[in-house]
Design an enzyme around this catalytic site. Sequence first.
Site, PDB file in Angstrom:
ATOM      1  CG  PHE A  66      -2.347   0.440   0.757  1.00 49.61           C
ATOM      2  CD1 PHE A  66      -3.059   1.358   0.485  1.00 49.61           C
ATOM      3  CD2 PHE A  66      -3.106  -0.542   1.281  1.00 49.61           C
ATOM      4  CE1 PHE A  66      -4.116   0.829   0.262  1.00 49.61           C
ATOM      5  CE2 PHE A  66      -4.422  -1.083   0.604  1.00 49.61           C
ATOM      6  CZ  PHE A  66      -5.227  -0.329   0.257  1.00 49.61           C
ATOM      7  CD  GLN A 106       5.763   3.617  -8.288  1.00 46.47           C
ATOM      8  OE1 GLN A 106       4.968   2.926  -9.517  1.00 46.47           O
ATOM      9  NE2 GLN A 106       7.322   3.698  -8.358  1.00 46.47           N
ATOM     10  CG  HIS A 148       7.561  31.611 -54.926  1.00 47.41           C
ATOM     11  ND1 HIS A 148       6.557  31.067 -55.238  1.00 47.41           N
ATOM     12  CD2 HIS A 148       7.691  32.570 -53.808  1.00 47.41           C
ATOM     13  CE1 HIS A 148       5.373  31.643 -54.260  1.00 47.41           C
ATOM     14  NE2 HIS A 148       6.607  32.161 -52.695  1.00 47.41           N
ATOM     15  CD  GLU A 149      11.273  32.123 -51.128  1.00 45.24           C
ATOM     16  OE1 GLU A 149      10.885  33.148 -51.217  1.00 45.24           O
ATOM     17  OE2 GLU A 149      10.524  31.122 -51.629  1.00 45.24           O
TER      18      GLU A 149
HETATM   19 ZN    ZN Z   1       6.357  32.510 -51.861  1.00 50.82          ZN
END
Ligand code: ZN
Length: 689
Positions: free
Chosen positions: A143, A149, A438-439
């Site tokens: 117990f 625990q 794109h960049e």
């Molecule tokens: Zn973009």
Amino acid sequence: MKKKSSIFTWVAVVILTVLLVVVMATLLSNQNKPKDISYFGADGIMQKIENGEVDSIYIEGNYAYVLKKGSDINKKHFPKRADYRAVVDARFLEYFKEIQTGEIDLPDGVAVPTLTLANPSSNSAWTSLIIPAVGLILLLVLFFVMYRQSASANGKALSFGKTKARLNTNVKVRFSDVAGAEEEKEELQEIVEFLKNPKKFSDLGARVPKGVLLVGPPGTGKTLFAKAVAGEANVSFFSISGSDFVEMFVGTGAARVRDLFDQAKKNMPCIIFIDEIDAVGRQRGAGLGGGNDEREQTLNQLLVQMDGFEQNDGIIIMAATNRADILDPALMRPGRFDRQIYVSAPDVKGREAIFKVHARNKPLAPDVSFKILARMTSGFTGADIENLLNEASILAVRSNRKVIVMEDILEGINKVIAGPQKKSRIVTETDKRITAYHEGGHAIVAKVLPNCDEVQEVSIIPRGMAAGYTLTRPETDDSHITKNKLLDTITMMLGGRAAEQIIIHDVSTGASNDIERASGIARKMVTEWGMSEKIGNMFLGGGHEVFVGKDYATQRDNSEEMSNLIDSEVKRILDECYAKALKILEEKRSVLDNMVKILFEKDTIYTDEVEMLFDGASTESIIEFIDKRNGKKDMYKKNDISAHIVDEKTGEQANAGESANSDAEKAEPSSSAEENSGVSQSEGNDIQQ
Ligand code: ZN
Ligand code: ADP
Ligand code: MG
């Protein structure tokens, strides 16, 4: 530690099971065998004795055990095993004495059975006691282990109504650990004074705030401030999170609040700190779908407890939230959280100070300038800065440097903004080409438009979820954004897609995040900021917030007609911006092509290279320039370059022997290529999803 205790539990369980089985077995074999009989009647003991069926009788405790003549039971086992058992009483003992003495004659040929009276301290009595005792002890041990625990697993099992607050009686944090935020410190200083010397205030009849609510975005140091107040005043510090009150067991929240205040009263003077108080403090009756009773009970209990102690008792309640607007107004009444302190994200000066605080124990290369870093990190909170410096030290360790160089910190900044670079992600040539254009499109539009932030970095190295990124840095901490700036920002966001359209004559899915963000800005311009002539200065955005489960949903209530008008205005803005981006990129087509060439070669370019491209420098000379700069970075791998630690008191570099390192000389950001390669969180960041 954890492992050890779980092994211990297992051993205990195994031993206990084995023991229980043994005990049960012996008990069963002992008790089930004898047949219970009485004295009288045809089947009674007396009759059996007179019939000559009885061999021995053994009396122990309340029972008489009987062994038959010619029994199957070996005499050795008697009386552990017996044929019959009867409850002993005085009449029987009397009767037996009489047969022994011959007062009662048994029929002829019937022998008197042997009678044994058990010695009370005999072995058998002992063993019969020992086994249950051991079992009991083992059960108790089990117990105890289980309790320990469960108690260590957040104390859930046996402490429902106990507060989960952590008590710290020796807080080490001081105001000097909180950088910037001077006004906030001043306001809190008063609280510190009160906690240090409550009597001084009560003697003068001064009313000191009971509760202090710290309001501000996450990571701005609210928790840190609360600790610092406790540290400065040298009082106990109870801290608990609002969500700890609310749990699945009904009534626990209220019980916990009560327990928390009981504990606090035993530890006066002290600070109770409730972090993220919105978890319990949300406006009552504001939910959809019920199920809030528990939270409301908790909140009520909190209000009751706050009213329940006197102003000058020496308890100050502090709480933190980033959503003061949703808190129940009752919390803000006088006598409760009657003081609110707004903790805002730091400005340039504040950021510089925070850099210094967190760089205290880190060896920095002479080229690190906090002034420049502070300017690059507009919008960063204290937590962001701490995080990026930590990333920087990890990077320095990884590349075997003894000191942290500017490059590490810049990469740390990028990591905080956009997640780590994914150099190893395999990118096809087509993808790379699309990403580069794109960049490049974003970068060129940003560079051409007057209201866009300065381009810091353009890269086709995947980072986080993005295939590539363009980062811009605002020059100032402006909090007002003009209509023209918003339009330029939208144009820049659409620049990526425009470049794809021009070069590849097709568009890709890579721009979806750009489109989402551009549309978001355009819609707000129309509905919230009154920037559309057709609609004018009319607020249409709000609706009202409704709490749905975990989140808020905004309900809009515009007429159909108005909704159509809004949509057409948003579309007009986006279309105009897109057309503008196309025009710019067509004009700068050769710059775009050159930028893509360099990106293919070097993956990433910075402010200076963008500048050179626009000045018409050849791609070869720019690549050469980049190579030269990269050479410089490896310098710090040599051990003889002395690290220097920033002096704690002044924040200046302690052994800045080289004059070139002083902050004053670095104030001009464009004085060196490397310093300019920074990035910052801004509207212009382009992270493709
Ligand atoms: Zn973009
Ligand atoms: P909040 O509670 O407002 O979300 P925290 O107090 O938990 O923020 O801050 C997180 C971390 O960020 C702190 O541990 C600290 O290291 C750092 N930090 C935040 N603000 C500051 C500041 N003004 N000065 C120094 N460090 C700060
Ligand atoms: Mg916090």
